[in-house]
Scaffold this motif. Structure first.
Motif, PDB file in Angstrom:
ATOM      1  N   TYR A  77      61.722  55.514 121.801  1.00 13.50           N
ATOM      2  CA  TYR A  77      61.949  56.841 121.408  1.00 13.50           C
ATOM      3  C   TYR A  77      61.433  57.956 122.472  1.00 13.50           C
ATOM      4  N   ALA A  78      60.454  57.720 123.130  1.00 21.33           N
ATOM      5  CA  ALA A  78      60.096  58.618 124.172  1.00 21.33           C
ATOM      6  C   ALA A  78      61.081  58.606 125.085  1.00 21.33           C
ATOM      7  N   GLU A  79      61.469  57.550 125.547  1.00 20.62           N
ATOM      8  CA  GLU A  79      62.429  57.348 126.862  1.00 20.62           C
ATOM      9  C   GLU A  79      63.750  57.811 126.290  1.00 20.62           C
ATOM     10  N   GLU A  80      64.125  57.844 125.199  1.00 24.35           N
ATOM     11  CA  GLU A  80      65.362  58.356 124.991  1.00 24.35           C
ATOM     12  C   GLU A  80      65.365  59.977 124.524  1.00 24.35           C
ATOM     13  N   THR A  81      64.259  60.393 124.325  1.00 21.28           N
ATOM     14  CA  THR A  81      64.039  61.749 123.961  1.00 21.28           C
ATOM     15  C   THR A  81      63.929  62.351 125.480  1.00 21.28           C
ATOM     16  N   ALA A  82      63.372  61.679 126.494  1.00 19.07           N
ATOM     17  CA  ALA A  82      63.220  62.440 127.836  1.00 19.07           C
ATOM     18  C   ALA A  82      64.529  62.564 128.511  1.00 19.07           C
TER      19      ALA A  82
ATOM     20  N   GLY B 203      80.733  55.686 125.322  1.00 16.62           N
ATOM     21  CA  GLY B 203      80.270  56.638 126.059  1.00 16.62           C
ATOM     22  C   GLY B 203      79.685  57.711 125.053  1.00 16.62           C
ATOM     23  N   ASP B 204      79.008  57.552 123.880  1.00 19.89           N
ATOM     24  CA  ASP B 204      78.483  58.344 122.991  1.00 19.89           C
ATOM     25  C   ASP B 204      76.766  58.133 123.560  1.00 19.89           C
ATOM     26  N   PRO B 205      76.489  59.569 123.474  1.00 20.08           N
ATOM     27  CA  PRO B 205      75.107  59.762 123.969  1.00 20.08           C
ATOM     28  C   PRO B 205      74.007  59.202 122.888  1.00 20.08           C
ATOM     29  N   ARG B 206      74.489  59.079 122.110  1.00 24.86           N
ATOM     30  CA  ARG B 206      73.465  58.652 120.772  1.00 24.86           C
ATOM     31  C   ARG B 206      73.736  56.983 120.425  1.00 24.86           C
TER      32      ARG B 206
END
Length: 766
Positions: A640-645, A588-591
């Motif tokens: 990284y773009a998808e994770e950042t969004a 469940g870690d968002p990272r």
């Protein structure tokens, strides 16, 4: 509940005299010099003491003061004048060097940010200087020239060496003369040698910035020139140095270190793992002619005290160490390098919770120093800061010498599964044999310590759980023990089930690296295998020796966890096999996705770093997962773009702010009740322009400060204490610390063994 700083961070008696029971104004004849002394204990406020006549004190001085019935050591935080009738006097000044003003500013800032007592932050700064006690004088011997009677061959050798040298240690003189210590003692008794105080050995040699100037690629040279300029400017600035694995980032930031040395100033290099220091120290010595001073938990207390003193005296110019090195008393700090800046090991989870990467930026700002964040897989937080113009950006897009990156393939375990009870699929097994036939090495990576993560009884289903935690006991077969990785509890693995008493019914579930090593020995009996784990006896020195053996080609197969995933150069290693690439993707870690990508990108990057091409095989049940697809395609920018969004949409860091409140206690009901009382107090806090952006004119939706929970922690009991968590999510511009301080003031006092800990910017959600 731990003592917390007041909202203004201003608890000095000189500025709040009435709160200390002192009159705001007093007749001049009753006023005298006072000192506000901060004690390294879990207290936020400084205590006021009377300065005896003839004693001159300045802020930063380390002093002895009475505290209740005992004496203790503290640091002068401020001096002034005040009513002294009821004040105890400062007992004396120690010989510990004063703390620099910038370090005291850093302590104040960090305590305010993390909501930690200033005394506990101070403790991290001066503990090493106090722990070793007074230095022990060392005696040496010097040639006196006095005539003696009988001269034996051994005595003649000793005297010949002593006559040409100065003061020498007895052991060194005996070794040089090839004799026993008894010969030295006899010459001392005869008067031919005299005892003298021996000067302390320097903590480290004098680093030479021009000892071995490297040949850099054009991209490296350009980046190095930029970093040199940032150090020479002696102004604060942060630079992200991003480079693929094997691109030579270390050689680039070494040139920034060289610039600091040429100016006679100090530099700090932070490393996330102690195991990384061995190769780093060798590379540093090859570049600068000597090793830097080391700072980490494996260094002895006496050695740490010597390093602390030498740093304070500006004698040590370069320190390489773990996150705690950030609290050393540098006098002329001009450069801080955070290597592998994305690493989770930089987060301190116990006591004062802080992230060393972020605090390195803060200390750099206070010191006016250049800060370099280096990584092949930068954190999303750092990337966003770079794109928003807060940090400068340097890139090394290719490996040194244009060596190719390893070819990465996914092995779908749904179609190519290993045999039952085994963990190496047939395709990976063939690749290992082919690699060994070429005289090359394989790294098998499994980020799971021990033999098996769970042991159960196949007769009754009993599972071995820690008696003090809600966690399974991990079997460590090499140690014949079942171990809890959270509280340290361990017990011997029984031969029969403790519940049903069935014999030979206990079975391990799942693999750890010890079980993987067992399979390797079975499948590849002719190949030399080496298991690298922090669980084995021998500590750091054993790990360093084993890493050197791998680099020298002393094994064919390396089996390891994440400690071999970064920072190492193994010339013959050309194949990396990831046994379970899916570990960490289902939490469940968002990272979770970001961390898994970073770890796998780093570990696959160990392959083919020298002349021989490399490849990596990822064993996975989810080849379609975005993390796996990004690793196979090499399209890191899209990942990284998808994770950042997703982070931006959820208002998660770096687009929002988080703070965790962990409530722990000896019983479930009491802990839950207090956690609920905290949440209720949070809901009832009145709006304030310090944390409510709507009150300050913010836009609706952007101004929401959300309190989530309380909920039982995923690991609900650790070391016998029940745990509940609350999570506060706030906009970036909200005064999150102000909100938490107001919550502490409004909440009922914690009783019955209840403890409340705050974690601003949490990295773990367990």
């Amino acid at each position: 509940m731990q003592a917390l700083p007041p909202s203004g961070r201003d608890s000095h008696p000189s500025q709040h005299p009435g709160s200390w029971g002192l009159p705001v104004s007093a007749p001049l004849e009753h006023l005298a010099a006072t000192a506000d002394v901060l004690i390294p204990v879990a207290v936020d406020q400084a205590y006021t003491y009377r300065v005896p006549p003839g004693m001159a004190l300045r802020p930063g001085d380390v002093v002895e003061v009475p505290l209740g019935p005992r004496r203790t050591v503290g640091v002068v935080w401020a001096v002034g004048q005040g009513e002294i009738a009821k004040l105890k006097p400062v007992a004396g000044v120690t010989d510990v060097p004063p703390l620099p003003d910038n370090l005291r500013r850093f302590i104040d800032w960090l305590a305010g940010w993390t909501l930690s007592p200033r005394g506990m932050v101070l403790r991290m700064c001066i503990r090493a200087a106090l722990a070793a006690g007074p230095p022990v004088a060392r005696a040496g011997v010097r040639y006196s020239g006095a005539a003696i009677g009988k001269i034996t061959p051994a005595r003649a050798r000793v005297l010949a060496i002593a006559e040409t040298g100065g003061v020498m240690a007895k052991s060194a003189l005996a070794a040089a003369a090839g004799c026993s210590a008894g010969v030295i003692n006899a010459l001392i008794a005869d008067g031919a040698l005299t005892l003298e105080a021996l000067a302390a050995d320097p903590v480290t040699g004098q680093a030479n910035p021009d000892f071995a100037v490297p040949r850099l690629s054009p991209a490296q040279a350009e980046a190095a020139a930029t970093l040199r300029s940032s150090v020479e400017a002696q102004t604060f600035g942060v630079t992200l140095l991003e480079g693929v694995t094997g691109s030579g980032k270390t050689e680039v930031y070494f040139e920034a270190v060289a610039a600091a040395l040429r100016m006679g100033r100090q530099a700090l290099v932070l490393l996330p793992e102690i195991a990384l220091t061995a190769q780093f120290l060798d590379r540093f010595a090859a570049r600068f002619g000597t090793r830097p001073a080391e700072w980490h938990s494996a260094v002895s207390a006496k050695r740490r005290a010597a390093v602390w003193q030498a740093v304070a005296a500006n004698e040590v110019k370069i320190v390489a160490g773990a996150r705690s090195a950030l609290f050393l008393p540098f006098r002329t700090l001009s450069l801080i390098v955070v290597d592998e800046e994305h690493e989770g090991a930089y987060k301190q989870e116990d006591g004062v919770t802080y992230h060393a990467r972020d605090m390195a930026v803060v200390r750099g700002r206070i010191e006016g120093a250049a800060v370099v964040l280096a990584s092949a897989t930068p954190s999303i937080e750092t990337q966003v800061n770079t794109k928003q113009g807060r940090y400068a950006y340097l890139e090394l897009p290719a490996r040194f010498g244009d060596r190719p990156m390893p070819v990465i393939t996914a092995l779908d375990l749904r179609r190519d599964a290993p045999a039952r009870g085994h963990w190496i699929a047939p395709t990976l097994e063939r690749a290992i044999k082919e690699t060994a036939a070429r005289g090359e090495q394989t790294l098998l990576f499994l980020n799971r310590r021990g033999y098996a993560p769970l042991t159960l009884c196949r007769s009754c289903g009993h599972r071995f759980q820690c008696p003090d935690c809600t966690a399974w006991l991990v079997e460590h077969r090499f140690r014949h023990a079942l171990v809890c990785h959270h509280c340290g509890h361990q017990e011997r693995r029984p031969d029969i089930c403790p519940v049903c008493e069935a014999a030979n019914s206990l079975v391990p579930c799942g693999p750890g690296i010890e079980r993987l090593a067992e399979e390797v020995a079975e499948r590849f009996p002719d190949l030399r295998a080496l298991v690298l784990s922090s669980d084995f006896a021998g500590g750091t020195e054993r790990l360093r020796a084993e890493l050197d053996a791998v680099a020298d080609g002393g094994c064919d197969i390396v089996i390891g966890t994440q400690l071999v995933a970064k920072g190492h150069n193994f010339p013959k290693l050309t194949l990396v096999g990831v046994i379970d690439a899916d570990i960490g993707l289902s939490t469940g870690d968002p990272r979770a996705a970001e961390r898994t990508f970073q770890l796998l990108r780093q570990v696959t990057g160990r392959a083919g770093r020298f002349e021989r091409a490399g490849r990596a095989i990822l064993q996975t049940y989810q080849p379609e997962h975005p993390v796996i697809r990004a690793l196979l395609s090499g399209d890191t920018a899209r990942f990284y773009a998808e994770e950042t969004a997703q982070r931006r949409q959820a208002m998660l860091p770096p687009f929002g702010r988080l703070a965790a409140i962990i409530v722990s206690g000896p019983d479930f009901a009491g802990t839950q009740a207090y956690a609920r009382a905290l949440a209720q107090a949070a809901y009832q806090l009145p709006p304030s322009d310090r944390w409510d952006l709507a009150a300050a004119g913010g836009l609706p939706g952007e101004a929401e400060l959300v309190v989530l929970g309380p909920a039982e922690a995923p690991i609900s009991v650790i070391a016998g204490r029940h745990r509940f968590r609350l999570l506060i999510r706030a906009p970036r511009k909200a005064g999150l610390q102000d909100f938490l301080r107001a919550l502490v003031q409004a909440a009922p006092p914690a009783r019955g063994g209840i403890k409340v800990n705050f974690d601003v910017d949490p990295q773990s959600f367990l």
